[in-house]
Enzyme design. Structure first.
Site, PDB file in Angstrom:
ATOM      1  N   GLY A  36       0.785  -1.193  -0.119  1.00 54.55           N
ATOM      2  CA  GLY A  36      -0.095  -0.162   0.106  1.00 54.55           C
ATOM      3  C   GLY A  36       0.786   1.026  -0.100  1.00 54.55           C
ATOM      4  N   ASP A  39      -8.596  -0.756   0.702  1.00 55.36           N
ATOM      5  CA  ASP A  39      -9.239   0.685   0.942  1.00 55.36           C
ATOM      6  C   ASP A  39      -9.383   1.291  -0.402  1.00 55.36           C
ATOM      7  OD1 ASP A  39      -8.668   0.285   3.709  1.00 55.36           O
ATOM      8  OD2 ASP A  39      -6.915   1.327   3.932  1.00 55.36           O
TER       9      ASP A  39
HETATM   10  O1  F6P Z   1      -4.907  -0.381   5.239  1.00 54.84           O
HETATM   11  C1  F6P Z   1      -5.784  -1.264   5.147  1.00 54.84           C
HETATM   12  C2  F6P Z   1      -6.410  -1.511   6.570  1.00 54.84           C
HETATM   13  O2  F6P Z   1      -7.268  -2.620   6.821  1.00 54.84           O
HETATM   14  C3  F6P Z   1      -7.187  -0.329   6.893  1.00 54.84           C
HETATM   15  O3  F6P Z   1      -8.651  -0.453   6.060  1.00 54.84           O
HETATM   16  C4  F6P Z   1      -7.165  -0.234   8.683  1.00 54.84           C
HETATM   17  O4  F6P Z   1      -7.297   0.835   9.108  1.00 54.84           O
HETATM   18  C5  F6P Z   1      -5.820  -0.701   8.713  1.00 54.84           C
HETATM   19  O5  F6P Z   1      -5.456  -1.578   7.645  1.00 54.84           O
HETATM   20  C6  F6P Z   1      -5.939  -1.824  10.036  1.00 54.84           C
HETATM   21  O6  F6P Z   1      -4.660  -2.197  10.138  1.00 54.84           O
HETATM   22  P1  F6P Z   1      -3.660  -3.339  11.113  1.00 54.84           P
HETATM   23  O7  F6P Z   1      -3.961  -4.435  10.269  1.00 54.84           O
HETATM   24  O8  F6P Z   1      -2.538  -2.935  11.505  1.00 54.84           O
HETATM   25  O9  F6P Z   1      -5.176  -3.608  12.262  1.00 54.84           O
END
Ligand code: F6P
Length: 363
Positions: free
Chosen positions: A115, A141
């Site tokens: 990303g 996203d």
């Molecule tokens: O960027 C992808 C995502 O799933 C977001 O939608 C979310 O805010 C974040 O990553 C969650 O991150 P983690 O896996 O660190 O909880």
């Protein structure tokens, strides 16, 4: 023989394995040798963590969720948390070690799938360390401006829509309001697409600060039409008018993803209960949206990204990212790709349709 290395960094997304599949198959057909770096840059920091990838090894991975290489959002070699002998964690720059191993292994290209954070790191390697890098965009996203779509998004939306379909019957049976918080960071794509397709009464997205009273009015209106329940979809980054920043749970020290968003669904549910008196429940779909097998759309998109990345490697089109520009896959400079986030346009046809079918955005 040419050698390439592929890594997957940041949060996982359905379709990562399909990218790996396409890269391995297309590179192998060109007579190249392919290695996978485990957990982002771990394999490039320590060659014991490199895996030789052959067509036999990846034969059945295409429909699998996650990534066979593993991933991390705490793996920036330019600022790596390292524990010293006293057990203290220090931030160190290990980028030179990555480059030494990259050269020692004789790689001519690194395909970095990730990303915005991972693509930024890849771009730094290209600019500061002269690493030949090609980026492949990944995020559920769908918030990268430079590509029309990222893989993983369609699967996440399908999962969220399926959840909303299921919530209708329980909400209706109990005359309840169900508030569903979905992912998406600062963009409302997942909330918008799943909310429209899943028959939500209200969709709250970061692009439109909401007035909770408008949402309550909409839910109260439902009663006039013999509908005594309601479904509200809230993007994790949505904010009520006057809220300065999105609600978040904790600091995430990893790279650019500094805060872990979350909590707005519960907040909205409390407000709705307060102003409508309706029995209200909230749930957070969370990482369910990142799991499972990629949809056909995501699988095909991911395969196309992988194939295009290998073609770009062949043309030595480095420091670029593959982007979907329908009907083609095009190279976009990484510097440009990491610059802008893609937001939901508030005057789009999708939003107009949503409003016409009676969905409230709290504005
Ligand atoms: O960027 C992808 C995502 O799933 C977001 O939608 C979310 O805010 C974040 O990553 C969650 O991150 P983690 O896996 O660190 O909880």
């Amino acid at each position: 023989m040419k050698k390439i290395v592929i890594s997957t960094g940041g949060g996982d997304a359905p379709g990562l394995n399909a990218v790996i599949y396409a890269v391995v198959k297309s590179a192998y057909r060109r007579g190249w040798e392919i290695y996978g770096s485990k957990s982002g840059y771990k394999g490039l920091l320590d060659p014991e963590e490199l895996i030789r990838l052959t067509p036999e090894k990846i034969e059945d991975i295409m429909p699998l969720g996650g990534t066979i290489l593993g991933s991390t959002n705490k793996g920036n070699p330019f600022a790596m948390p390292v524990e010293n002998l006293a057990g203290e964690v220090q931030i160190r720059d290990l980028s030179d070690r990555v480059m030494q191993n990259f050269k020692r292994m004789g790689f001519f290209c690194h395909i970095a799938v990730g990303g915005d954070g991972s693509l930024e790191i890849a771009h730094r390697f290209a600019v500061e360390k002269d690493m030949p890098v090609i980026g492949v965009p990944k995020t559920i996203d769908n918030d990268l401006q430079a590509t029309q779509r990222t893989f993983g998004f369609d699967t996440a939306v399908s999962t969220a829509t399926e959840a909303l379909d299921k919530l209708h019957s329980t909400a209706k049976s109990h005359d309840r309001v169900m508030v569903v918080e979905v992912m998406g960071r600062d963009s409302g794509w997942i909330a918008l697409n799943s909310g429209i397709s899943g028959g939500a009464d209200a969709i709250l997205i970061p692009e439109i600060p909401f007035d909770i009273e408008k949402v309550c009015d909409k839910l109260n209106d439902n009663d006039l039409h013999e509908k005594h329940y309601g479904i509200v979809v809230v993007a994790e980054g949505a904010k009520a008018k006057g809220m300065n920043e999105a609600l978040h749970k904790e600091k995430n020290e990893a790279g650019r993803q500094e805060v872990l968003l979350g909590g707005i669904g519960e907040w909205v549910a409390k407000q709705i209960k307060g102003c409508t008196g309706k029995d209200t429940r909230s749930l957070v779909l969370g990482h369910l949206q990142r799991g499972g097998s990629p949809t056909t759309f995501d699988r095909l998109l991911a395969l196309r990204f992988g194939g295009a990345a290998v073609r770009m490697a062949e043309q030595e089109n480095f420091d670029h990212m593959v982007a979907l520009s329908t009907p083609d896959m095009v190279p976009v400079p990484l510097a440009e790709a990491i610059k802008a986030r893609k937001k939901v346009p508030v005057d789009s046809d999708k939003l107009m349709t949503a409003r016409e079918i009676g969905i409230c955005f709290g504005d």
